[in-house]
Design a protein around this motif. Structure first.
Motif: not given
Length: 288
Positions: A137, A151, A168
């Motif tokens: 990510l 995300a 996240l």
């Protein structure tokens, strides 16, 4: 135009922003008259382009080509694109993100599943270790400029779901999605751990999540709602009905036009002519 920022601004405004799942250019042409944002669903694209379930068959060049066609026909609509797990490899994920941004995509959703992947509302999902997903990510986030990044975690066990959602939220991702959340109370708990980070909720007919209105979602603090497959499933039902009626009528086509009439060549051509270019007036191309 800064497509990513345009969607960020809309998300920051009051209410829940709806993005409608489209699976081909025709479904997008119909949805465009009702909503200003599309979700390019992996489920819908796998079904329409390959005739296969959403279990990892999509090749990224096919998805990129579809997004390019969408952007050409719909220059002002939001285009949020499902890129699954980033097509496995982190470097591939970064390449795809940069390619989609150049093409005019508004944003992407990157999930934490590992192969063999599954639809977010299916059983048997497998997850990457959180640290491995965060590494992927963060590489994707570093490779974008304006592109909005969602995300996504596919965790289903509550403690792990909340642990991952919080992790996240601590990244530079613009929005967080916990897919397959099964209750209103689950949404509330996720909202609580995200702090001020925008929350996305995925609605899919027959899925594991509750069916909620935009008003209800706004009350729960949901900032974006993606409707993954309304066009695909409506087309499925309508085509089943049309084939059964054609067989029953011994192959005689139904009447078209007017109130209660079926769609015919005139109506379809009028719809599609709008896609020739939304940058300038369209010439009349409807047959007499």
């Amino acid at each position: 135009m800064r497509y990513g920022q345009a969607l960020r601004d809309e998300i920051a405004a009051e209410g829940t922003t709806p993005l409608i799942g489209v699976h081909d250019m025709h479904s997008a042409s119909i949805a465009a008259a009702h909503y200003n944002g599309f979700f390019v669903s992996g489920f819908g694209f796998a079904a329409s382009y390959y005739g296969l379930p959403d279990i990892g068959f999509i090749a990224w060049p096919d998805m990129a080509a579809f997004v390019e066609r969408l952007r050409g026909a719909f220059p002002r609509h939001h285009l949020l694109v499902d890129i699954d797990d980033g097509y496995v490899d982190p470097e591939v994920a970064c390449h795809v993100v940069q390619r989609l941004e150049r093409t005019g995509a508004t944003g992407v959703i990157l999930e934490d599943q590992k192969r063999p992947r599954r639809c977010g509302h299916a059983e048997g999902k497998l997850l990457l270790p959180l640290e491995e997903y965060l590494e992927k990510l963060n590489l994707v986030l570093a490779s974008r400029t304006d592109l909005l990044v969602v995300a996504r975690t596919d965790a289903t066990e509550e403690d792990e779901m909340l642990r991952r959602a919080a992790a996240l939220a601590a990244t530079d991702a613009d929005v967080v999605l916990v897919d397959g959340v099964r209750s209103v109370e689950g949404i509330r708990r996720i909202r609580a751990v995200l702090g001020t980070k925008p929350l996305l909720f995925n609605q899919i007919a027959g899925g594991k999540s509750p069916r909620l209105s935009l008003t209800e979602l706004t009350g729960l603090g949901v900032d974006v709602a993606i409707y993954s497959t309304p066009c695909l499933f409506a087309a499925h039902r309508a085509m089943e009905t049309a084939m059964a009626e054609l067989k029953y009528a011994d192959g005689r086509l139904p009447a078209t036009g007017g109130s209660g009439g079926e769609i015919g060549v005139k109506e379809a051509t009028e719809l599609l002519a709008r896609n020739i270019s939304r940058h300038h007036p369209v010439r009349e191309t409807v047959p007499a």
